[in-house]
Design an enzyme around this catalytic site. Structure first.
Site, short mmCIF file in Angstrom:
data_model
loop_
_atom_site.label_atom_id
_atom_site.label_comp_id
_atom_site.label_asym_id
_atom_site.label_seq_id
_atom_site.Cartn_x
_atom_site.Cartn_y
_atom_site.Cartn_z
N GLU A 182 -9.32 -2.77 4.69
CA GLU A 182 -8.19 -3.11 5.64
C GLU A 182 -8.80 -3.18 6.77
O GLU A 182 -8.00 -4.01 7.75
CB GLU A 182 -7.05 -1.72 5.53
CG GLU A 182 -5.98 -1.99 6.50
CD GLU A 182 -5.10 -0.70 6.21
OE1 GLU A 182 -5.38 0.19 5.74
OE2 GLU A 182 -3.86 -1.00 6.61
N GLN A 211 0.81 -1.32 -0.08
CA GLN A 211 0.07 -0.05 -0.07
C GLN A 211 0.91 1.34 0.24
O GLN A 211 1.74 1.40 0.73
CB GLN A 211 -0.95 0.17 1.32
CG GLN A 211 -2.07 1.04 1.51
CD GLN A 211 -2.84 0.97 2.69
OE1 GLN A 211 -1.96 0.77 3.84
NE2 GLN A 211 -3.81 1.30 2.65
N SER A 271 3.65 -1.48 4.55
CA SER A 271 4.22 -2.80 4.87
C SER A 271 4.75 -3.57 3.67
O SER A 271 4.08 -3.71 2.82
CB SER A 271 3.06 -3.39 5.47
OG SER A 271 2.86 -2.94 6.51
N GLU A 312 -8.39 7.05 16.95
CA GLU A 312 -9.25 8.27 16.87
C GLU A 312 -9.87 8.47 15.65
O GLU A 312 -11.07 8.60 15.42
CB GLU A 312 -8.34 9.63 17.09
CG GLU A 312 -7.83 9.49 18.49
CD GLU A 312 -6.38 8.88 18.75
OE1 GLU A 312 -6.18 7.99 17.85
OE2 GLU A 312 -5.60 9.43 19.67
N SER A 339 0.06 6.60 2.84
CA SER A 339 0.55 7.52 4.00
C SER A 339 1.77 8.06 3.54
O SER A 339 2.60 7.81 2.75
CB SER A 339 0.92 6.89 5.16
OG SER A 339 -0.27 6.33 5.82
#
Lengths: 397, 376
Positions: free
Chosen positions: A246, A128, A163, A362, A131
Site C-alpha cells: 500500500e 481493505q 475506502s 509518524e 483499521s
C-alpha cells in the site's frame, strides 16, 4: 545505470503505445472530487478489462495469473506509458496493489487460482478491512474476532476508514482468532464477501465533501474456512506485506504531475515573483528527485532485491510533496482560491489525508527508522501480554 | 532503462571504499588539515597509480582508464564519505573535463596523461569568484599571452602545478571573447594567497594574476559554452561527494543513537530521535537518486545537463546540510566539540553549497527555463 531505452525496450514501448493509442479512455478516470463514484468505478473497470484482455493489466504478476514476465526496465516503461495517458485505477487499487501482491506471496494455490485472475480483470473490487475505532496506528490491537464454527469462521466487529467498501465485492480483513495470544500472534487474514449476511456498510463523508471511506459493521458474518489466507495466526505477517505494498503504491504516484498542475496555473497567470518562483523550482527539484527515487525502488523490487531504506521513505516524501504542491497551487490562485470548486480546492482539501492513510507519517517514520536504519524499537508495554489481558480504549463503542 | 549499477561498478565502489577507509579516513583528513598540502603524496600516488582514480574519465588514448562520468561519480561519492581526496575533485573532475571540452586534441595529448597518472595536480578557475555561472563574472584579461586579474577561492590552487584559468580578450563582453589559459604553478606574475577558512578539509586560495605568462587552450574567444558545461558537470560531481558525505553523517548519527543510553534505553528508540534521523534519510535518498541521474546525464553529454545540475546540486546541498546538522545534534554535547568529526562535515556542507554557485542561482535559472518567472 541507463535512463535510455535499449533497442528491445524501444520496441516494447512502441508496442505499448500502438496498443494504447486507439484504446486509451477519452476522459480522465482519476477521482478529483465531485464525481459520481459508481460511474468512475464503471469506467475504471471497463478500462481494466480492456488492459487485461490485451495482456497489459498486471504485467508484473506471474504469467499464470495474467502477468507477462516483464524485465525491470519493461515494467518501468509500462508504468511510464500508463501514467502518460493518465491511468487511474484508484478504486481497483485494493485488489491490484494490495491484496494481489499479498496473495501471490502468501496465498494457497486454490486462492490464487480463484481470485487473482478476476482481480486483475477488475471483476472483483476489493476493500481493505484493517483499521478499527480502537486500532489505528496500533493496528495489531484490533478487536474484531473470528470464531471457528465447523469449517467456517464467524466474524464480529467493526472496521473503519475502508475506502470504497460501499462499492466493493470482497474485503480483505484482519480479525483476532486467538485472544489468549499476544496481540501480534493471534490474528488471521480473511477474504470476506461484502454481500454476505451480517455485513453492513455505512458511508462516511470526508472533509473534501466526497466519500471514499466507510464504516463496516460485521455481525456474525460467516466466512468459509478456505478464505483464511495462511494459518489462523499468520495474519500479522500478511498484513505487513499488504501495508508495504500500500505504501509503495502511494509512493508510486507521479510527483511531477501535481507540480505540472501548479506550473500550468502559474504560467496562465503570467509567471510568479522571484521568491515564489524559487519555491516552485524547489518543488520541481523535489518532484524530479522523488520520481527518480520511486523508479529506483521499483527497479530494485522488479529484480527481486530488497530496496532497502529507500522504499520506506517514499510514502512520506510523496505526502510532503502533495502538501507543498497544494499549498503553492492555492497561493497561485490568490483571491480566486475563495471560490467554490477552484482549481486547487480538491488538492488542498485532500492533501492532509496523505500523511494519515496507509500509515500515519509518524508510523511510517518509525518503520523507516527501525527497518531502514536499524534503530531500536520503542519499548511496547503490550509485548508478550495476551491480548485479552491488555487495557484498551474505545474499541467496543 | 536500468536504475541500478552493474556488478563491476558495485565492485569498483567497494574497492574505493576499502582504499579510503584504510588509507584516507577522516582521521587522516583531520591530521592533514593542519599540514601544508592537505594530502599525503604517497597516498595520492596510490590513489592515482594503483587505483587509477585520477584517470578514470580520461580516454585510454591519453593514458587514462577510459571510463565514463558514472565511475567518476562513484569515486567522488566514496571519497566524499570521509571528506577525502584532497586535490582529486579539482584535478580529476574539473580540470580533466575542462581540458576535454575546451582544448584541442594536441593540447589534450600534452596535458591529460600527466593528470591521469596523478603526476600533475591541476585546478580550474572559471569565474572570478564562486557564484552563478554567468560569463560576465569573468573579468580577468588576457593580453599578449599574459593574464591580469584575480580569481577568488580557487580549489587546491596552492597544490596545482597547472592552473586552467578563464580570461577574456580586452574590450569583450558576455560570452564572447572568453578563452581558457594554462598557467604553470610557479609562473612569474602568479601569486597565490592561501584562503583557509570555513571548510578545514578543502584547500582554497585566491589567485592573483599580474602578467602571468599563459598559453591559450582551444580556439580564441569561444570557450564559454564549454566552460559553462564544465561548471554544470562540476555541480553534479559535487552532488556525488555531498551524497557520500551525507550518508556517512547519518551512519555516524545512527550508530551513536543505537549505543547511547539515557532513561534506561538507547536514545535511538525514542520517536523524536527516530524521526529526525528519518528526515535526514528521506533527503539523502532523494539526493542519491538525483545524483545518480545527474551522473548519467553528465556521462551522456545530454542537453538536460543544466537541469540535472540544478536538481542534483540543490537537493544534495539540502541533504548534506541536514545530515551534517543532525550528526551534531544527535551526538549531543559531544557532537559540538572540536574533537568530534561532525563539525568537519558541517563546515564542508555549507562550503559545498557556494563553492560552484549557489543552488538558489541554479533554481532561478531552472524557474526561468520552466517559464515560471514573471517578466520584471
Amino acid at each position: 545505470l541507463d535512463f535510455d531505452d535499449s533497442p528491445d525496450e524501444a520496441a516494447f514501448r512502441a508496442e505499448m503505445r500502438a496498443f494504447l493509442a486507439p484504446h486509451a479512455p477519452r476522459q480522465a478516470l482519476r477521482y478529483r472530487g465531485g464525481h459520481d463514484l459508481a460511474a468512475t468505478l464503471a469506467g475504471q473497470r471497463a478500462w481494466q478489462r480492456t488492459l487485461f484482455d490485451a495482456g497489459w493489466a498486471v504485467p508484473a504478476w506471474p504469467r499464470e495469473y495474467g502477468g507477462r514476465g516483464l524485465t525491470a526496465g519493461q515494467r518501468q516503461i509500462w508504468s511510464e506509458e500508463l501514467r502518460r495517458i493518465g491511468r487511474a485505477d484508484s478504486m481497483l487499487g485494493g485488489g491490484l496493489h494490495m491484496l494481489g501482491p499479498t496473495l501471490i506471496q502468501h496465498g494457497s494455490e486454490a486462492q490464487k487460482t480463484r481470485f487473482l485472475g478476476p482481480t486483475a480483470r477488475g471483476d472483483i473490487v476489493w476493500c481493505q478491512l484493517f483499521s478499527e475505532p480502537g486500532a489505528g496506528s496500533d493496528l495489531a490491537s484490533l478487536a474484531t474476532h473470528a470464531v471457528r464454527d465447523g469449517d467456517d469462521w464467524v466474524v464480529t466487529g467493526q472496521k473503519v476508514w475502508s475506502s470504497f467498501a460501499n462499492h466493493a465485492d470482497m474485503g480483505f480483513l484482519l480479525a483476532r482468532t486467538d485472544p489468549s495470544l499476544p496481540k501480534h500472534a493471534g490474528i488471521g487474514f480473511f477474504l470476506v464477501d461484502m454481500r454476505a449476511p451480517g455485513v453492513e456498510v455505512r458511508p462516511l463523508i470526508e472533509m473534501t465533501g466526497g466519500n471514499h471511506f466507510n464504516e463496516v459493521f460485521l455481525s456474525g458474518v460467516r466466512v468459509p474456512g478456505e478464505n483464511l489466507v495462511g494459518g489462523p495466526g499468520a495474519g500479522w505477517a500478511l498484513a505487513r506485506t499488504t501495508l508495504m505494498h500500500e505504501r509503495l503504491s502511494i509512493g508510486s504516484f507521479s510527483a511531477l504531475e501535481p507540480f505540472a498542475r501548479v506550473a500550468d496555473a502559474v504560467r496562465d497567470r503570467g509567471g510568479a515573483d522571484p521568491v515564489t518562483a524559487d519555491e516552485l523550482a524547489q518543488l520541481y527539484v523535489r518532484a524530479r528527485a522523488l520520481d527518480l527515487l520511486s523508479a529506483r525502488v521499483r527497479t530494485q523490487l522488479a529484480r527481486g532485491r530488497d530496496a532497502g531504506p529507500a522504499a520506506l521513505v517514499l510514502k512520506n516524501a510523496m505526502g510532503d510533496l502533495w502538501l507543498a504542491a497544494a499549498d503553492l497551487g492555492m497561493r497561485t490562485l490568490g483571491a480566486d482560491a475563495l471560490a467554490a470548486s477552484s482549481a486547487f480546492e480538491h488538492d488542498f482539501l485532500f492533501a492532509p489525508s496523505m500523511h494519515i492513510g496507509g500509515g500515519t507519517e509518524e508510523v511510517v517514520k518509525g518503520v523507516a527508522a527501525e527497518q531502514g536504519l536499524g534503530l531500536p524499537r520503542e519499548p511496547d508495554a503490550s509485548k508478550g501480554v495476551p491480548f485479552e489481558k491488555l487495557p484498551r480504549s474505545g474499541g467496543a463503542r | 532503462v536500468n536504475f541500478a549499477w552493474s556488478e563491476e561498478q558495485e565492485e569498483f565502489r567497494a574497492s574505493v571504499r576499502r582504499f579510503v577507509a584504510e588509507r584516507w579516513p577522516i582521521a587522516e583528513v583531520r591530521r592533514l588539515a593542519a599540514s601544508e598540502r592537505g594530502y599525503e603524496p604517497a597516498v595520492w600516488k596510490q590513489l592515482a597509480g594503483e587505483l587509477g582514480l585520477t584517470g578514470l574519465a580520461v580516454p585510454e588514448t591519453h593514458g587514462g582508464q577510459g571510463f565514463s562520468w558514472l565511475e567518476l561519480s562513484i569515486a567522488l561519492d566514496e571519497l566524499g564519505r570521509e571528506l577525502a581526496g584532497g586535490p582529486f575533485f579539482a584535478t580529476a573532475c574539473l580540470s580533466v573535463r575542462a581540458l576535454q571540452q575546451v582544448a584541442t586534441v594536441a593540447e589534450q595529448a600534452a596535458h591529460l596523461p600527466a593528470l591521469a597518472s596523478g603526476e600533475t595536480i591541476a585546478t580550474l578557475a572559471v569565474l572570478d569568484a564562486p557564484g552563478p555561472a554567468q560569463p560576465d563574472a569573468i573579468r580577468c584579461r588576457a593580453e599578449r599571452g599574459r593574464l591580469f586579474g584575480e580569481k577568488r577561492f580557487v580549489i587546491d590552487a596552492q597544490n596545482a602545478s597547472l592552473l586552467l584559468v578563464a580570461a577574456r580578450e580586452p574590450g569583450s563582453g558576455g560570452a564572447d571573447g572568453v578563452a581558457l589559459f594554462a598557467v604553470d604553478g610557479g609562473a612569474s606574475g602568479l601569486r597565490l594567497e592561501p584562503a583557509p577558512g570555513l571548510d578545514l578539509t578543502r584547500r582554497l586560495a585566491h589567485v592573483h594574476l599580474d602578467g602571468a605568462p599563459a598559453r591559450r587552450l582551444g580556439a580564441p574567444g569561444s570557450a564559454w559554452p564549454a566552460l559553462a558545461r564544465t561548471l554544470a558537470e562540476g555541480a553534479i560531481g559535487l552532488a556525488s561527494e555531498q551524497v557520500g558525505a551525507a550518508a556517512r553523517c547519518l551512519e555516524l548519527a545512527v550508530a551513536h543513537a543505537r549505543e547511547r543510553h539515557q532513561f534506561g534505553r538507547p536514545i535511538g528508540s525514542f520517536q523524536a530521535v527516530k524521526h529526525r534521523a528519518v528526515d535526514a534519510l528521506t533527503l539523502l535518498e532523494l539526493a542519491r537518486s538525483a545524483a545518480w541521474w545527474g551522473a548519467w546525464v553528465a556521462s551522456r553529454g545530454s542537453e538536460q545537463l543544466d537541469e540535472a545540475a540544478a536538481v542534483a546540486h540543490s537537493i544534495a546541498s539540502e541533504a548534506f546540510e541536514k545530515a551534517a546538522y543532525e550528526c551534531i545534534h544527535l551526538h549531543g554535547g559531544m557532537g559540538f566539540t572540536w574533537e568530534h568529526d561532525a563539525h568537519l562535515y558541517y563546515r564542508r556542507a555549507r562550503a559545498d553549497r557556494v563553492l560552484l554557485g549557489d543552488p538558489g542561482a541554479h533554481r532561478a535559472e531552472l524557474a526561468r527555463s520552466l517559464g515560471l518567472l514573471a517578466p520584471l
